[in-house]
Write a protein that holds these residues in place. Structure first.
Motif, PDB file in Angstrom:
ATOM      1  N   GLY A   1      15.183 -71.265  25.322  1.00 30.31           N
ATOM      2  CA  GLY A   1      13.852 -71.565  25.832  1.00 30.31           C
ATOM      3  C   GLY A   1      13.721 -71.290  27.313  1.00 30.31           C
ATOM      4  O   GLY A   1      14.327 -70.373  27.872  1.00 30.31           O
TER       5      GLY A   1
ATOM      6  N   LYS B   1       6.911 -77.220  22.013  1.00 31.44           N
ATOM      7  CA  LYS B   1       7.291 -75.848  21.699  1.00 31.44           C
ATOM      8  C   LYS B   1       7.831 -75.186  22.962  1.00 31.44           C
ATOM      9  O   LYS B   1       7.353 -75.453  24.068  1.00 31.44           O
ATOM     10  CB  LYS B   1       6.094 -75.064  21.147  1.00 31.44           C
ATOM     11  CG  LYS B   1       5.660 -75.547  19.766  1.00 31.44           C
ATOM     12  CD  LYS B   1       4.571 -74.679  19.170  1.00 31.44           C
ATOM     13  CE  LYS B   1       4.187 -75.172  17.777  1.00 31.44           C
ATOM     14  NZ  LYS B   1       3.097 -74.360  17.180  1.00 31.44           N
ATOM     15  N   ILE B   2       8.829 -74.348  22.781  1.00 31.54           N
ATOM     16  CA  ILE B   2       9.467 -73.680  23.909  1.00 31.54           C
ATOM     17  C   ILE B   2       9.552 -72.187  23.629  1.00 31.54           C
ATOM     18  O   ILE B   2       9.502 -71.753  22.482  1.00 31.54           O
ATOM     19  CB  ILE B   2      10.872 -74.262  24.180  1.00 31.54           C
ATOM     20  CG1 ILE B   2      11.717 -74.269  22.903  1.00 31.54           C
ATOM     21  CG2 ILE B   2      10.790 -75.640  24.780  1.00 31.54           C
ATOM     22  CD1 ILE B   2      13.116 -74.823  23.101  1.00 31.54           C
ATOM     23  N   PRO B   3       9.665 -71.374  24.684  1.00 37.03           N
ATOM     24  CA  PRO B   3       9.686 -69.917  24.502  1.00 37.03           C
ATOM     25  C   PRO B   3      10.864 -69.465  23.641  1.00 37.03           C
ATOM     26  O   PRO B   3      11.940 -70.060  23.655  1.00 37.03           O
ATOM     27  CB  PRO B   3       9.815 -69.387  25.937  1.00 37.03           C
ATOM     28  CG  PRO B   3       9.341 -70.490  26.809  1.00 37.03           C
ATOM     29  CD  PRO B   3       9.704 -71.757  26.106  1.00 37.03           C
ATOM     30  N   ASN B   4      10.649 -68.379  22.900  1.00 38.17           N
ATOM     31  CA  ASN B   4      11.715 -67.807  22.064  1.00 38.17           C
ATOM     32  C   ASN B   4      12.643 -66.947  22.907  1.00 38.17           C
ATOM     33  O   ASN B   4      12.805 -65.751  22.672  1.00 38.17           O
ATOM     34  CB  ASN B   4      11.105 -66.973  20.931  1.00 38.17           C
ATOM     35  CG  ASN B   4      10.316 -67.815  19.968  1.00 38.17           C
ATOM     36  OD1 ASN B   4      10.482 -69.031  19.908  1.00 38.17           O
ATOM     37  ND2 ASN B   4       9.435 -67.193  19.213  1.00 38.17           N
TER      38      ASN B   4
ATOM     39  N   GLN C   1      11.686 -63.900  24.677  1.00 37.23           N
ATOM     40  CA  GLN C   1      10.624 -63.882  23.671  1.00 37.23           C
ATOM     41  C   GLN C   1      10.787 -62.681  22.731  1.00 37.23           C
ATOM     42  O   GLN C   1       9.867 -61.907  22.495  1.00 37.23           O
ATOM     43  CB  GLN C   1       9.254 -63.860  24.356  1.00 37.23           C
ATOM     44  CG  GLN C   1       8.999 -65.108  25.193  1.00 37.23           C
ATOM     45  CD  GLN C   1       7.643 -65.140  25.848  1.00 37.23           C
ATOM     46  OE1 GLN C   1       6.877 -64.183  25.761  1.00 37.23           O
ATOM     47  NE2 GLN C   1       7.329 -66.224  26.522  1.00 37.23           N
TER      48      GLN C   1
ATOM     49  N   THR D   1       6.175 -80.881  26.284  1.00 31.44           N
ATOM     50  CA  THR D   1       6.009 -79.748  25.388  1.00 31.44           C
ATOM     51  C   THR D   1       6.804 -79.962  24.119  1.00 31.44           C
ATOM     52  O   THR D   1       7.902 -80.506  24.134  1.00 31.44           O
ATOM     53  CB  THR D   1       6.454 -78.435  26.057  1.00 31.44           C
ATOM     54  OG1 THR D   1       6.302 -77.366  25.129  1.00 31.44           O
ATOM     55  CG2 THR D   1       7.904 -78.497  26.515  1.00 31.44           C
TER      56      THR D   1
ATOM     57  N   GLU E   1       5.693 -66.015  20.334  1.00 31.98           N
ATOM     58  CA  GLU E   1       6.196 -66.307  21.665  1.00 31.98           C
ATOM     59  C   GLU E   1       6.963 -67.621  21.739  1.00 31.98           C
ATOM     60  O   GLU E   1       7.945 -67.721  22.469  1.00 31.98           O
ATOM     61  CB  GLU E   1       5.033 -66.347  22.668  1.00 31.98           C
ATOM     62  CG  GLU E   1       4.250 -65.058  22.758  1.00 31.98           C
ATOM     63  CD  GLU E   1       3.068 -65.181  23.692  1.00 31.98           C
ATOM     64  OE1 GLU E   1       2.520 -64.145  24.075  1.00 31.98           O
ATOM     65  OE2 GLU E   1       2.684 -66.320  24.036  1.00 31.98           O
ATOM     66  N   GLU E   2       6.504 -68.632  20.999  1.00 31.70           N
ATOM     67  CA  GLU E   2       7.105 -69.957  21.086  1.00 31.70           C
ATOM     68  C   GLU E   2       7.470 -70.474  19.706  1.00 31.70           C
ATOM     69  O   GLU E   2       6.961 -69.979  18.690  1.00 31.70           O
ATOM     70  CB  GLU E   2       6.134 -70.944  21.757  1.00 31.70           C
ATOM     71  CG  GLU E   2       5.826 -70.625  23.212  1.00 31.70           C
ATOM     72  CD  GLU E   2       4.886 -71.638  23.817  1.00 31.70           C
ATOM     73  OE1 GLU E   2       3.988 -72.121  23.079  1.00 31.70           O
ATOM     74  OE2 GLU E   2       5.026 -71.969  25.006  1.00 31.70           O
TER      75      GLU E   2
END
Length: 743
Positions: free
Chosen positions: A372, A355-358, A396, A353, A321-322
């Protein structure tokens, strides 16, 4: 100038006063003035027309108060008028001048002031006239034009709405007419059948009364033939009901007409994205770059492709997801291998953060627009404004790519042709397709560009950078090959457990960990438990005699029960209801994210229900607070275990821990199941990594459950794989045999 009012002579009290004497301070008529001019004592007095006398001059004393004589001089030292006797008494020795000279100077000053006052008066007069005429006219004209335009636009909008309404009303009217005609036709058919059946019914009833058997027999035979010829009772179609009005379609029609008429676009904006300026700059498409990279096939078959001593090592962790990235310079690595810089991507809500969403947004030409959470927000704006048709948006997308790639390969095997560049993925709206390899290239380019913007690219070239991509262990060789093709020459693709193991190797040496805890001893077996988001990866390794590693088993479990905040979400739903919560998520997605992150932060600091009286507080949005008050009743199982106060849910520690129970149970049971496999039953070490494994109560449960196994808790569990990837970039040859011990 204020003038003296018309009055009688102060001497004779009969005639009208014409002259005013300053020394006598009297108004005189013409007759008295003649007498006044003949007396020696008064003939030298100063007189003037009484109508020109300033009334304010009458209040001044015109004679010396000390000697009662007329003022004749001016004392420069005392700045006052004096009489002749004052010169030799009170003001003796002072600088004295004649009153005529002083008055002449004062008259000159008054004339200058008068000219200034006249100019100011003229300006004021002009301004007054300008405001009364030009400005007032302009104000009125502007307001009238504004009101006219408002009325015109209002009428246009009314006509547009009425025209769209008329279309829908006409549709309803036509539908009603048509369906009524169909209904009347069906009624007519039913009436016809009714008449036929009624007629034969009456005749059957009549012949039953016939006493003559022969006559009855012939009549019933005849009626039987008629009965057989009767049509079956028609079953007409049910009258159709008009479909409910599609309000969004009607509104869209109105908006489209407004846009067409006024050549504008209507967007419905949400809250702004809280990313850092550096990230926003990195998200902007750039036409030229000094460090352009090409996508080539990286199916490493020779050790010569890898080079030592790169100036920079860049690690990218791609999750379900990230994703995130990190880097370090060679000189920093040589001083401290574990000193890795983790790239931050600003904040979402009030939380930093790494990490960020794919999620990725590309324009119609395939250029990166946003990545992201920023990509998700921008696409939502385009979607609300109906401007999303020409873009490619993937939310994602790494969740589904591995399964889709397996299906693609199976389909290719059937036709005997396999070309990875023909593998495509569908956009979020399922309407367009895009090559997966180029999508992943944009994905990797984003992170590399982001890192290169953090350093001085003037003296760093791509040959100075070693890129390492770490992926979930259950992604197969084809997935690795796909990522390799999307990356640059020399990119290393490794798995999260391998990167975590390498990081622990260096960290244990740095902190002089007891040798008994060193993993890399022959025949030792250890397990890497990597749990983040909704997935848990379990990988077991065995150290061989030559210090290389052999993978014994690798499994993955995907379940919403692994999401840290899932229990809290279900707790909220149990109170307010599924419909209310779904509506809340649609209208307040940012608030939902902040609420769930608030719970997650609390969970990361929760040490267990050591004291049931301790309260845990979690912030909830105002909307849900109101719903709690309306929905919660005394029969709810939670009603006595929490309360709302100051915008937060306050719950006892037992209740809070129960919301994490599913996560803890799922992780522990997953480890139990894999330890039942004969090859890994004698595992002696478990390395914990991933965001979920940072839960203190989960780590406590792991230690209690697996007391015969050494549980290794790496600091900053969620960052271990990234740091290991960066370390691997400085020693790339290790990826061939994984001889970590010999590094």
């Amino acid at each position: 100038m204020e003038q003296v009012a018309v009055s009688k002579c102060d001497i004779c009290k009969e005639d009208i006063g014409k002259v005013f004497c300053y020394e006598c301070n009297k108004i005189l008529c013409q007759s008295c003035t003649s007498v006044h001019e003949k007396f020696p004592a008064t003939k030298r007095h100063t007189v003037t027309d009484s109508h020109s006398v300033d009334r304010s001059s009458l209040i001044h004393q015109l004679v010396c108060k000390h000697h009662n004589l007329e003022f004749a001089y001016h004392c420069r030292c005392c700045e006052c008028l004096i009489c002749a006797q004052c010169v030799t008494s009170l003001h003796m020795g002072h600088s004295i001048t004649g009153i005529a000279e002083v008055a002449a100077t004062a008259r000159g000053d008054v004339k200058k002031r008068l000219e200034t006052i006249k100019d100011s008066t003229k300006n004021l007069s002009d301004l007054i006239e300008d405001f009364k005429t030009t400005k007032q006219t302009k104000l009125q004209t502007g307001t009238d034009n504004f009101i006219k335009e408002v009325n015109e636009v209002s009428q246009d909008l009314t006509r547009i709405i009425e025209s769209i309404a008329e279309i829908n009303l006409t549709h309803a009217s036509d539908f009603l007419v048509f369906e009524k005609q169909q209904l009347f036709y069906n009624v007519a058919k039913l009436n016809k059948s009714y008449s036929e059946y009624s007629s034969i019914q009456e005749r059957y009833e009549r012949i039953l009364k016939d006493k003559h058997d022969v006559t009855f027999f012939f009549n019933q035979t005849s009626l039987a033939k008629e009965f057989d010829l009767l049509d079956d009772i028609p079953i007409p179609e049910e009258p159709k009901e008009i479909e409910p009005l599609k309000r969004d379609v009607m509104v869209d029609s109105v908006i489209n007409k407004i846009e067409s008429k006024y050549s504008t676009k209507l967007f419905f904006y949400r809250r702004f994205c809280l990313f850092t300026p550096e990230l926003n700059e990195a998200l902007k498409p750039r036409e030229t770059k000094g460090y352009l990279r090409s996508a080539v096939n990286l199916n490493l078959s020779s050790e010569t492709l890898l080079q030592e001593n790169h100036l920079v090592s860049v690690g990218i962790q791609i999750g379900r997801e990230e994703s995130g990235c990190a880097m370090s310079f060679r000189d920093k690595f040589e001083m401290d291998p574990c000193n890795v810089f983790l790239c931050e991507f600003g904040s979402y809500g009030c939380y930093l953060t790494q990490k960020i969403p794919n999620s990725i947004l590309l324009d119609s030409d395939g250029n990166l627009v946003a990545f992201g959470q920023n990509a998700e927000d921008q696409y939502l704006k385009l979607l609300e404004g109906e401007n999303h048709q020409d873009v490619y948006f993937f939310k994602q997308f790494t969740k589904d790519i591995p399964e889709l790639l397996v299906q693609f390969e199976n389909d290719c095997l059937e036709i005997g042709e396999l070309d990875i560049y023909n593998f495509v993925v569908k956009t979020f709206d399922r309407k367009k397709k895009y090559p997966a390899v180029w999508l992943l290239k944009s994905f990797i380019d984003f992170y590399v560009d982001h890192v290169l913007h953090k350093i001085d690219v003037k003296w760093i070239s791509t040959t100075d950078v070693q890129l390492v991509v770490t992926i979930p262990p259950y992604w197969n060789r084809s997935m690795r090959n796909l990522i390799s093709r999307a990356a640059e020459l020399g990119t290393i693709v490794t798995s999260d457990p391998e990167a975590v193991s390498l990081y622990w190797k260096y960290l244990s040496e740095k902190n002089t960990v007891d040798k008994r805890l060193h993993l890399f001893q022959p025949e030792r077996k250890y397990m890497v438990v990597n749990c983040s988001g909704d997935a848990i990866d379990l990988t077991c390794w065995m150290v061989e005699e030559d210090k290389s590693l052999t993978k014994l088993i690798s499994t993955v479990t995907v379940s919403e029960d692994l999401v840290i905040s899932e229990g809290f979400k279900k707790f909220i739903v149990s109170i307010v209801g599924e419909n209310v919560y779904s509506l809340f998520c649609i209208q307040n997605s940012y608030d939902e994210t902040d609420m769930l992150k608030s719970f997650e932060i609390r969970a990361m600091h929760f040490q267990g229900n050591l004291n049931a009286e301790n309260l845990v507080r979690v912030t909830v949005p105002v909307y849900l607070q109101e719903q709690f008050k309306e929905k919660l009743d005394k029969n709810n199982v939670y009603s006595q275990r929490f309360k709302l106060q100051a915008g937060k849910i306050q719950m006892d520690s037992h209740l809070f821990e129960s919301l994490l129970e599913k996560v803890i149970t799922t992780v522990v049971n997953s480890v139990k199941e894999i330890l039942k496999v004969p090859d890994v039953m004698d595992t002696s070490f478990i390395i914990c990594s991933g965001r979920t494994m940072e839960l203190p109560c989960l780590r406590l449960k792991m230690r209690e459950t697996f007391q015969g196994i050494n549980i290794i808790e790496i600091p900053e569990l969620d960052e271990a794989a990234l740091k290991g990837a960066v370390i691997l970039g400085h020693y790339p040859k290790v990826c061939f045999k994984r001889i970590f011990y010999r590094l």
